[in-house]
Design a protein around this motif. Sequence first.
Motif, PDB file in Angstrom:
ATOM      1  N   ILE A  35      12.775  39.874  -7.922  1.00  0.00           N
ATOM      2  CA  ILE A  35      14.318  40.444  -7.191  1.00  0.00           C
ATOM      3  C   ILE A  35      15.300  40.600  -8.059  1.00  0.00           C
ATOM      4  N   VAL A  36      15.971  41.797  -8.111  1.00  0.00           N
ATOM      5  CA  VAL A  36      16.690  42.283  -9.137  1.00  0.00           C
ATOM      6  C   VAL A  36      18.098  42.409  -8.573  1.00  0.00           C
ATOM      7  N   TYR A  37      19.148  42.016  -9.395  1.00  0.00           N
ATOM      8  CA  TYR A  37      20.426  42.571  -9.082  1.00  0.00           C
ATOM      9  C   TYR A  37      21.227  42.433 -10.048  1.00  0.00           C
ATOM     10  N   GLY A  38      22.340  43.455 -10.294  1.00  0.00           N
ATOM     11  CA  GLY A  38      23.186  43.560 -11.156  1.00  0.00           C
ATOM     12  C   GLY A  38      24.671  43.007 -11.244  1.00  0.00           C
ATOM     13  N   SER A  39      24.957  42.271 -11.959  1.00  0.00           N
ATOM     14  CA  SER A  39      26.352  41.470 -11.540  1.00  0.00           C
ATOM     15  C   SER A  39      26.958  41.334 -13.031  1.00  0.00           C
ATOM     16  N   PRO A  40      28.161  42.181 -13.306  1.00  0.00           N
ATOM     17  CA  PRO A  40      28.877  41.753 -14.454  1.00  0.00           C
ATOM     18  C   PRO A  40      29.589  40.392 -14.357  1.00  0.00           C
ATOM     19  N   SER A  41      29.852  39.894 -13.107  1.00  0.00           N
ATOM     20  CA  SER A  41      30.698  38.613 -12.994  1.00  0.00           C
ATOM     21  C   SER A  41      29.875  37.524 -13.685  1.00  0.00           C
ATOM     22  N   TRP A  42      28.786  37.542 -13.292  1.00  0.00           N
ATOM     23  CA  TRP A  42      27.583  36.517 -13.881  1.00  0.00           C
ATOM     24  C   TRP A  42      27.536  36.717 -15.216  1.00  0.00           C
ATOM     25  N   ASN A  43      27.926  37.522 -15.847  1.00  0.00           N
ATOM     26  CA  ASN A  43      27.468  37.718 -17.470  1.00  0.00           C
ATOM     27  C   ASN A  43      28.997  37.129 -18.138  1.00  0.00           C
ATOM     28  N   LYS A  44      28.841  36.006 -18.425  1.00  0.00           N
ATOM     29  CA  LYS A  44      29.945  35.254 -19.161  1.00  0.00           C
ATOM     30  C   LYS A  44      29.934  35.449 -20.508  1.00  0.00           C
ATOM     31  N   SER A  45      28.918  35.218 -21.158  1.00  0.00           N
ATOM     32  CA  SER A  45      28.998  35.715 -22.711  1.00  0.00           C
ATOM     33  C   SER A  45      27.852  36.844 -23.281  1.00  0.00           C
ATOM     34  N   GLN A 200      25.623  50.815 -10.670  1.00  0.00           N
ATOM     35  CA  GLN A 200      25.879  49.743 -10.024  1.00  0.00           C
ATOM     36  C   GLN A 200      26.726  48.777 -10.823  1.00  0.00           C
ATOM     37  N   ILE A 201      26.381  48.279 -11.658  1.00  0.00           N
ATOM     38  CA  ILE A 201      27.074  47.224 -12.612  1.00  0.00           C
ATOM     39  C   ILE A 201      28.217  47.676 -12.820  1.00  0.00           C
ATOM     40  N   ILE A 206      34.231  47.771 -12.277  1.00  0.00           N
ATOM     41  CA  ILE A 206      35.598  48.195 -11.896  1.00  0.00           C
ATOM     42  C   ILE A 206      36.412  47.621 -10.686  1.00  0.00           C
ATOM     43  N   GLU A 207      35.693  47.241  -9.736  1.00  0.00           N
ATOM     44  CA  GLU A 207      36.100  46.681  -8.523  1.00  0.00           C
ATOM     45  C   GLU A 207      36.613  45.352  -8.790  1.00  0.00           C
ATOM     46  N   GLU A 208      35.751  44.787  -9.498  1.00  0.00           N
ATOM     47  CA  GLU A 208      36.339  43.171  -9.801  1.00  0.00           C
ATOM     48  C   GLU A 208      37.724  43.537 -10.968  1.00  0.00           C
ATOM     49  N   GLN A 209      37.844  44.413 -11.615  1.00  0.00           N
ATOM     50  CA  GLN A 209      38.950  44.666 -12.651  1.00  0.00           C
ATOM     51  C   GLN A 209      39.989  45.242 -11.684  1.00  0.00           C
ATOM     52  N   MET A 210      39.784  46.001 -10.635  1.00  0.00           N
ATOM     53  CA  MET A 210      41.177  46.452  -9.776  1.00  0.00           C
ATOM     54  C   MET A 210      41.255  45.065  -8.891  1.00  0.00           C
ATOM     55  N   ALA A 211      40.455  44.326  -8.326  1.00  0.00           N
ATOM     56  CA  ALA A 211      40.923  43.374  -7.519  1.00  0.00           C
ATOM     57  C   ALA A 211      41.665  42.305  -8.584  1.00  0.00           C
ATOM     58  N   ALA A 212      41.337  42.242  -9.790  1.00  0.00           N
ATOM     59  CA  ALA A 212      42.040  41.055 -10.593  1.00  0.00           C
ATOM     60  C   ALA A 212      43.558  41.655 -10.909  1.00  0.00           C
ATOM     61  N   ALA A 255      39.923  51.673 -20.197  1.00  0.00           N
ATOM     62  CA  ALA A 255      39.360  51.839 -18.869  1.00  0.00           C
ATOM     63  C   ALA A 255      39.485  50.265 -18.108  1.00  0.00           C
ATOM     64  N   SER A 256      39.219  49.206 -19.135  1.00  0.00           N
ATOM     65  CA  SER A 256      39.160  47.913 -18.388  1.00  0.00           C
ATOM     66  C   SER A 256      40.256  47.440 -17.984  1.00  0.00           C
ATOM     67  N   LEU A 257      41.634  48.057 -18.826  1.00  0.00           N
ATOM     68  CA  LEU A 257      42.786  47.597 -18.576  1.00  0.00           C
ATOM     69  C   LEU A 257      43.424  48.494 -17.353  1.00  0.00           C
ATOM     70  N   ASP A 258      42.886  49.747 -17.251  1.00  0.00           N
ATOM     71  CA  ASP A 258      43.688  50.484 -15.961  1.00  0.00           C
ATOM     72  C   ASP A 258      42.455  51.186 -15.369  1.00  0.00           C
ATOM     73  N   PRO A 259      41.517  50.258 -14.567  1.00  0.00           N
ATOM     74  CA  PRO A 259      40.283  50.669 -13.737  1.00  0.00           C
ATOM     75  C   PRO A 259      40.566  51.892 -12.758  1.00  0.00           C
ATOM     76  N   GLU A 260      41.772  52.054 -12.362  1.00  0.00           N
ATOM     77  CA  GLU A 260      41.955  53.162 -11.444  1.00  0.00           C
ATOM     78  C   GLU A 260      42.172  54.590 -11.986  1.00  0.00           C
ATOM     79  N   ASN A 261      42.149  54.425 -13.360  1.00  0.00           N
ATOM     80  CA  ASN A 261      42.278  55.889 -14.115  1.00  0.00           C
ATOM     81  C   ASN A 261      40.811  56.374 -14.510  1.00  0.00           C
ATOM     82  N   LYS A 262      40.280  57.248 -13.513  1.00  0.00           N
ATOM     83  CA  LYS A 262      38.766  57.683 -13.735  1.00  0.00           C
ATOM     84  C   LYS A 262      38.852  58.577 -14.881  1.00  0.00           C
ATOM     85  N   SER A 263      40.074  59.279 -15.079  1.00  0.00           N
ATOM     86  CA  SER A 263      39.995  60.303 -16.343  1.00  0.00           C
ATOM     87  C   SER A 263      39.576  60.070 -17.569  1.00  0.00           C
TER      88      SER A 263
END
Length: 684
Positions: A35-45, A200-201, A206-212, A255-263
């Motif tokens: 089983i395979v899943y991509g999750s940047p939030s699980w990647n701590k280091s 997907q990752i 981006i969604e996690e950054q926007m939520a934060a 991009a990580s500081l302004d995740p809504e700016n897709k340009s």
Amino acid sequence: MMRPYLLTVCIWCLFFTQSSFSKVTPEEANSRYDIVYGSPSWNKSPTKIESAFLVIRDRSSKKLFQVHLEETAPDSSEFKGTFQIEVKGQSKIVPEVYIPPQSLRGQMDQFYKLISQNKVFRKPVIIKRTSEENIIDVYDTKNQAQRAWDLFQERRSLRGQAKVPTSPSQNTPKDILADAAALEAQKTADKEMERLRLEQIEKQRIEEQMAAQKKLSEAERKKRMEEANRLAAEAMAAYEKGDFVTAEAKFKDAASLDPENKSIYYRYGVSLYKNEKYNEALVAFNLAETQGVEEVEKNYFMGLSHYRLEEWDKSVEKFKIVAASNDEVMAPSAHFYIGAILFKQEKYEECQTSFETVLDTSKDPKLDERAEEYIEAAIKAHRLKKLKEKKFHVTGTAGLMYDSNVLLAPDLETTQGSSLKESDVRLLTMGDLTYKAIWEDNRTWDVKAGATLMNSSKSSLAQADPWLYSLSAPFTYTKAGKLPSIIAITPGYESLFMAESGNSTKKNILNSAKLKASYMRVMQTDWFSEYSLEYRLDSFSLASSTGDNDLSSNKYTLGTTQTVKIGPKRKEALAGSLKASLNQAKGKEKIYQRYETGITYARPVMKDSSWATSLNYYILNYVNSSNGRKDNNITVSTSFAQPLKEWFTWSVVASYSNNSSTVSSSYAYDRYSVMTTGTFTTAF
């Protein structure tokens, strides 16, 4: 090293969220799955392999199971586990996959309760079953899962297209081409699956950054926006200077500081492309929001990225969008790349249309020049492709020559012959029949029969007219690569017929077995080196070939030719050669050593025609002869060739030779000749 837990579980086929697009069919119990899943939030280091877990529920029994996952590589954000499920009393189950949010990962009882109340969103999955493995791919959206499933189905279909012959003879050229195309498409589908996981990752990040970001105060958000703008400006400055490594890093931080700016993602994607990260670049381009000229540019760079990944069909798809824009700069370049791809796919007639469009629309002289080179190469390649369909090839040549000083040479070294002090008009006829036993990209094997006949108009000179018949079987092997090389082995046999006097009939005076080996290597783009070694066993039957004058011999020749392309367009060539021969004759009077060197310059002139001129010099030493014969020969020649038809070429050759010899009465001479020939080729 991964150490996934092996659980006792079961699985089935394919389903998505509550709005599944495909019928759910239960799987057999006791099957093992990855089983395979991509999750940047699980990647701590970025330097460690992280661990995580997800939850699987059997829809029928409502039983819940935890599956342990580990990161596939440090900082990959892709997690994988292996498991097997078994539910007592059930031969089949239907799994549902749930990802516990970070806030509930320490309160699993509460999470299980939410699942039982149907208050938790279950992840869309696809199950990829092959003869080698079963994989559950978990995604965040139905669209991602749908795309993954379509790609998997496409790959499975392509895999089924490859035919497995029951014997080697059934593997026809068409089968080979079809299998190669199917394999290429499979590789493209695999890369697309890989990009889908990366996308997907990235979207999840981006969604996690926007939520934060939404949890921040207005002042903190403003500060982050200002920092993002500063980084984007610095990235743009580095981008314009061509420092794409710096640009990539700063665009990523912005991009990580302004995740809504897709340009930001467009320039970020170009930076990734320039840094040869083509898969990541395509992911960034898919996330970018562009319009107008930037939209055209984005499609152009996406086409280039697919091109570098050798995903030809997807590359053409993007380049066609650019070509349709009629942009003055990018549209001609897009047509050029479409032509280049069609050329790689051996669609030579179609690619010429693309390159002709380049010539009609481009304002770049260099691009026009490359398009013309491709058109010329496509014409030649198309002609060669047609020839490869034929097994028998015939070449015939007829020519008239004026010879100011006919030489008598009862062997194959005509320039070493004695002067007859007469001029004449002579007829040359040549013919070859070649059977192409093997003609593949990396190897060829031919069986070739040939004849070369010289006839003087004066009957008194008939004894100087050689008739040579030959049979050879050259084999070549080409080692492909950035700097390819060719090995050639050519065994052969020759018979020479000549008249012993002006009025006598021609008879077989010489039979020769020979073996030649050569090695050619591309040293640099414009430098080619060739080395050769030849052995001949000559057996003479002349009445005069006896005792110390016995011409029969073992002859060894070692040579090299170095060729370089020169000129501003690299269409001219300069070749230098060195050669050393030892003729170990049975008769001591006929033993000789010969050392020669030469230089040739060649270039195209007008359309399809070519011109060459050469200067050659040799020293000949009969080391044991009683008369102490030593010769010095210098020859200058020039030639011009013009194809008049695809199957017919006209040429003219002129040469002048001066031979000085210690045996001046017979072997010192001046000689010039002019010859015109016509050569035809055909195949069947």
